[in-house]
Write an enzyme that holds these catalytic residues in place. Structure first.
Site, short mmCIF file in Angstrom:
data_model
loop_
_atom_site.label_atom_id
_atom_site.label_comp_id
_atom_site.label_asym_id
_atom_site.label_seq_id
_atom_site.Cartn_x
_atom_site.Cartn_y
_atom_site.Cartn_z
CB SER A 24 -1.12 0.24 1.50
OG SER A 24 -0.26 0.16 2.02
CB THR A 156 -41.55 24.55 -9.14
OG1 THR A 156 -42.76 25.47 -10.09
CG2 THR A 156 -41.42 25.17 -7.86
CG HIS A 157 -42.34 21.03 -12.05
ND1 HIS A 157 -42.76 19.62 -11.71
CD2 HIS A 157 -42.92 21.22 -11.16
CE1 HIS A 157 -43.60 19.65 -11.02
NE2 HIS A 157 -44.18 20.52 -10.11
CB SER A 278 -14.37 25.77 -28.81
OG SER A 278 -14.67 24.99 -29.55
CE LYS A 284 -19.69 25.42 -26.96
NZ LYS A 284 -20.33 25.59 -26.89
CD GLU A 291 -19.52 22.08 -19.01
OE1 GLU A 291 -18.73 22.84 -19.12
OE2 GLU A 291 -19.44 21.03 -19.82
CD GLN A 323 -2.71 -2.36 2.17
OE1 GLN A 323 -1.92 -2.60 3.41
NE2 GLN A 323 -2.88 -3.01 1.15
CE LYS A 326 -4.19 2.67 3.93
NZ LYS A 326 -5.06 1.86 5.08
N1 ARG Z 1 -1.79 -1.62 5.31
C1 ARG Z 1 -1.44 -1.88 6.02
C2 ARG Z 1 -3.30 -1.51 5.96
O1 ARG Z 1 -3.28 0.00 5.29
C3 ARG Z 1 -1.62 -1.69 7.94
C4 ARG Z 1 -1.93 -1.97 8.28
C5 ARG Z 1 -2.02 -4.05 8.98
N2 ARG Z 1 -2.39 -4.54 9.33
C6 ARG Z 1 -1.96 -5.82 9.32
N3 ARG Z 1 -2.48 -6.84 10.27
N4 ARG Z 1 -1.82 -6.97 8.40
O2 ARG Z 1 -4.48 -1.66 6.53
#
Ligand code: ARG
Length: 459
Positions: A24, A156-157, A278, A284, A291, A323, A326
């Site tokens: 990661s 409205t509408h 454009s 334009k 948008e 994981q 994120k």
């Molecule tokens: N890179 C892992 C995550 O983002 C960290 C935690 C890893 N923990 C484990 N027990 N493998 O979740």
């Protein structure tokens, strides 16, 4: 070669595909500052509780500062083999300070570590969203104050309904964005508890002080259940939920700006700074920023749904599925901040075309309700009958291809002979909006009162 962190049990290193699916670091390097802050708090606490020698804690502290400066300066060499930010930092710390680095992970797991880092990161994003929304609200207030009395059609509408004012329309968005603000603030209160010290899932036998690390990291308290601490991602989902609703509001407003800036409407002129041209059509001027803001809801809501799906079937406590939290949150946060800033810029720079707004406000029989209300008020007609009579007058005007104020008194009397020329006093749009003085109504004085209230709230 087997892994430096858990190699004791392993004879062989991971397959390349295993490494690719597992790592990661490509994205969680964004947690570096939070990871180092968490480690510093943890090391200081281990020293204060006598779990770690002061000299080791000092070496760790110094070493972590060096790692941080290497990351900030861009000289840090991230390694995919080291999987994630936590192990990248610790491995580099070991190179810098040697043996004491191996003592940092006492009474800690990557499970509470990542939960802590991510909470800190999301907390910063909540603060950034609050700042961004406040700036947008200020820009809207400036527009609303200037245009508190500028009439425009209310729809409205998307069909002409009743005249409203430009200021009233801007203030509708102030209300929406202020609720977004409070959603982020609420989420912040709930999420501001520390998972650190929950260790892998069960807590630890070391005499740690979780209150101390919580305080050092600006959390209100430690989380009360170690299983929950490492398993919970509802804080991230609340962020995504609030972000989704806010992006939905941004998208509706963006849609209006796209419509309003078209040649057919021309209610607003967007500044050159927030428009594009454009490559083939010289005339334009396109509202690309609006948008793109309108489109951002797709990926932000997508992130919300994606993380819900990741989480919904997971047994307690940590699973590697988590994981995947994120990237979704990073992407949603980046795009929300961008959309907020772009919207603030567009609103600051745009100019309302007062004449166009006023002309549109008066077309489409927009004061028909005022006429019906007059029949009720002055002729004591039941509203249902007044509605019917007004409908007949609208049909008459339509057949004569004119608007209501263009009908003659004789025209009016041909539909209902009790009508007097006093009726023409209520058919103008300025009169219409001025009469809507009910609390929250579009009367300019009501709009100005709301602008003043919000200015005071924001300080
Ligand atoms: N890179 C892992 C995550 O983002 C960290 C935690 C890893 N923990 C484990 N027990 N493998 O979740």
């Amino acid at each position: 070669s087997s892994n430096a962190m858990w190699g004791g049990r392993f004879a062989a290193g991971p397959d390349a595909i295993m490494e690719a699916i597992n790592a990661s670091i490509g994205y969680d390097k964004r947690l570096a500052a939070q990871d180092i802050a968490g480690s510093r708090a943890h090391a200081a606490m281990l020293a204060a509780t006598g779990i770690l020698r002061d000299s080791d804690a000092e070496a760790i502290r110094e070493g972590l500062l060096t790692v941080l400066s290497e990351i900030e300066s861009g000289s840090f060499a991230f390694s995919t083999a080291l999987e994630d930010i936590h192990m990248n930092v610790e491995a580099r710390l070991k190179e810098i300070v040697g043996e004491p680095a191996g003592r940092l992970h006492t009474a800690r797991s990557r499970n509470d570590q990542v939960a802590t880092d991510f909470r800190l990161w999301v907390r910063d994003q909540i603060d950034a969203a609050i700042t961004g929304i406040e700036a947008l609200i200020r820009a809207l207030l400036t527009q609303a104050e200037a245009g508190a009395g500028w009439v425009m059609p209310g729809f409205t509408h998307l069909q002409t309904a009743q005249p409203v004012t430009w200021g009233h329309h801007m203030m509708a968005y102030v209300e929406m964005f202020s609720r977004d603000l409070s959603r982020f603030k609420d989420a912040r209160v709930r999420m501001n508890e520390s998972p650190l010290g929950a260790a892998a899932l069960a807590g630890t036998s070391f005499p740690i002080n979780r209150h101390m690390t919580a305080e050092a990291l600006g959390f209100d308290c430690p989380m009360a259940n170690s299983l929950d601490a490492v398993s919970a991602r509802d804080f991230a989902l609340e962020f995504l939920g609030a972000a989704s609703i806010c992006a939905m509001h941004l998208s509706r407003f963006a849609e209006e700006l796209v419509i309003w800036s078209s040649a057919q409407f021309r209610f607003v002129t967007l500044s050159d700074r927030f428009s594009t041209g454009s490559s083939i059509m010289p005339q334009k001027k396109n509202p690309d920023a609006a948008e793109l803001i309108r489109a951002k809801i797709g990926r932000i809501f997508g992130a919300n749904v994606a993380l819900m799906m990741v989480m919904k079937g997971l047994p307690l406590a940590y699973s590697k599925d988590m994981q995947e939290d994120k990237e979704q949150v990073f992407d949603a946060a980046d795009n929300l901040m961008l959309a907020l800033a772009a919207m603030e810029g567009m609103v600051k720079d745009m100019s309302a075309n007062r004449d166009k707004l006023a002309a549109a406000a008066g077309s489409g029989f927009s004061t028909a309700t005022d006429l019906a209300d007059w029949l009720v008020r002055v002729l004591d007609m039941p509203f249902r009958e007044a509605h019917h009579v007004t409908g007949a007058l609208v049909a008459l005007a339509e057949s004569k291809n004119c608007d209501l104020p263009d009908l003659t008194l004789d025209d009016m009397k041909s539909v209902h002979d009790a009508i007097t020329d006093e009726v023409f006093g209520v058919l103008g749009v300025d009169n219409s909006v001025a009469s809507r003085t009910s609390y929250g109504g579009t009367a300019p004085e009501q709009v100005r009162a709301q602008v003043a209230r919000w200015k005071e709230v924001l300080g």
